[in-house]
Enzyme design. Structure first.
Site, short mmCIF file in Angstrom:
data_model
loop_
_atom_site.label_atom_id
_atom_site.label_comp_id
_atom_site.label_asym_id
_atom_site.label_seq_id
_atom_site.Cartn_x
_atom_site.Cartn_y
_atom_site.Cartn_z
CE LYS A 51 -4.33 -1.60 0.40
NZ LYS A 51 -5.40 -1.23 -0.55
CB SER A 302 -0.55 -8.15 -0.79
OG SER A 302 -1.31 -8.99 0.05
#
Lengths: 322, 322
Positions: A51, A302
């Site tokens: 992110k 991720s």
């Protein structure tokens, strides 16, 4: 729509603020699958997830006036941490709207480690949205959306772009899908790099809105939030849906047990802290839904933000007993 | 006594069987300490710890007859796993004597993952030793001692040797001390490479036998096993004591809280699974016992084998509730 060039530009823009994350391999994984797996470890990214790439890319492109007024996001997850940390690095005020049910440790970390303002609200999407809107109306903050934002998508795509520069001749890239920002960026980067590389999105079958959206050609929602992959509970936006329709070869779904199996493997055998959502892509490879024998496979891990407080509490109690 | 040349030869001998482990760095650690820290991640070694280096080095130098008869070790820890895995790679029969109180999962892993024979005995050092002796007398097995063995020490020293090849101009290397095999090998490798590099051994203060041994110039033992660093409960042997006296600059002790703090930092911020013993060296740096400002510091992270069953059990229960 975000382009391959946008991703290359994003990579230039954000490079000095992010980690070039390493690639992990495992003899056991390769012999288990008959393939060569390359895990792109965004759990080792700053802020603990991919992110950070989108947040830095979006925030650094704001106008001077927007920067001066500050930014806002509503989330209790990886995006909020990334926005707060990016804002800190870029010397911009950030406000994070969090549900008042958030763990205290998370609220403190957002304030202390990342220096963001925290505004608490009721624990509902509606409350978060209305609180955020009020802040925007009052203070002129700019909202940094976790995925429905071209600059965030371009930033997210730099993880796959970096992987493609690190490992040559990949046949597949597997990435998890929640709101679709990572999968969108990954697919644009990959098809821009080499159209022949297949992009597989992996989704928990309990929250398979993206899978059903592709089937029905209309954005679908979930009726439950019954997944340990708490980063993948969100739905696609029109923006991410249109990119995924265009560039993603297939979305596959996996069970909660398959997610947990992949997560355990990464912890126990590879000694990496990964969150359930972050292990989904590997779970997808191990599910055997896609024939991968003798192929070279990029696997986007991720993120790695998990609550370890119970785990360490056990050690603390042990020490107190000495 | 093991020499620098022995370590270089060991490195040649074992290279194709072990991982060249990566070095991890952390902006936060560097800014916290004002130094540059380089974590040598032996938790990412095969078998989950540096022990693989010594085991492969010792086992591959056995005579053909010794290899044919097989090997034995008594341990429930990292050394047993390393011996079993090394034996498997080198196609030698291995027997591991384990206390009958060992977790079932550990016994199964030693059998299944590593293919060793497991012989259970009562949970005492005496029972382990006598059971092992009986096996040696009956079957002619060769004992691979966890640290009181020159080839094991030379193998252990290859972790520091590899680190010295990876990172130039180190001022310090910090390593944990239990039986002293790792610290012995580390100090021989380092002083052979460059006498100016300071070697600091780090020991839990609750089991500070090595610290007291150096003070009193005689091997000391511990009266408790009150440390979460379960790999560091053993005492020095004459062999490791004489090496440590000769080459180690200082042994410092740290509290259980300092061990846990370092371990938490590595898990939460660096996303690496490390065991308490493996975090001690970093705990030593963070203890401020040694002035390290502006120095380049190698930190040997010795292993990452921890029991995660409770942690994952929570996820399993969550899934069952969906």
């Amino acid at each position: 729509m975000t382009t391959y060039k946008d991703i290359k530009n994003a990579y230039q823009r954000i490079s000095k603020h992010i980690n070039k994350t390493p690639i992990f391999t495992s003899r056991s994984l390769n012999s288990k699958t008959g393939a060569e797996l390359f895990l792109k470890c965004e759990n080792l990214q700053r802020g603990g997830s991919f992110k950070m790439r989108g947040a830095v890319n979006a925030i650094s492109q704001l106008t001077e006036e927007q920067k001066k007024k500050g930014i806002v996001t509503h989330s209790s997850g990886n995006h909020a941490q990334a926005v707060a940390l990016s804002a800190k690095l870029l010397h911009i005020d950030a406000t994070v709207v969090m549900p008042n049910t958030s763990p205290k440790v998370k609220i403190e970390a957002t304030k202390d480690t990342y220096g963001a303002n925290v505004v608490l609200c009721e624990n509902s999407l509606q409350a978060r949205q209305s609180t955020t809107k009020k802040l925007i109306d009052t203070y002129g903050y700019t909202l940094i959306h976790p995925y429905d934002n071209d600059a965030v998508i371009a930033g997210a795509g730099t993880a796959a772009y970096e992987l493609l520069l690190q490992i040559k001749n990949l046949d597949f890239i597997f990435a998890p899908v929640g709101g679709g920002g990572l999968l969108s960026g990954t697919s644009i980067a990959t098809k821009g790099f080499n159209k022949k590389i297949k992009i597989i999105g992996v989704e928990p079958e309990n929250v398979d809105d993206a899978y059903r959206s592709l089937q029905s050609n209309r954005i679908q929602t979930n009726e439950t939030t019954n997944s340990i992959a708490d980063g993948l509970l969100t739905n696609l936006s029109e923006r991410t849906f249109s990119i995924i329709k265009k560039y993603v070869d297939r979305i596959i779904t996996i069970s909660e047990e398959q997610i947990l199996f992949a997560m355990k493997f990464i912890w126990e055998r590879m000694k990496l802290v990964v969150e359930p959502s972050g292990a989904c892509s590997l779970g997808g490879v191990l599910s055997n839904r896609i024939p991968v024998k003798n192929k070279k496979i990029g696997v986007i891990i991720s993120g790695g933000n998990v609550d370890l407080s119970d785990f360490f509490e056990k050690y603390s109690r042990k020490i107190s007993g000495f």
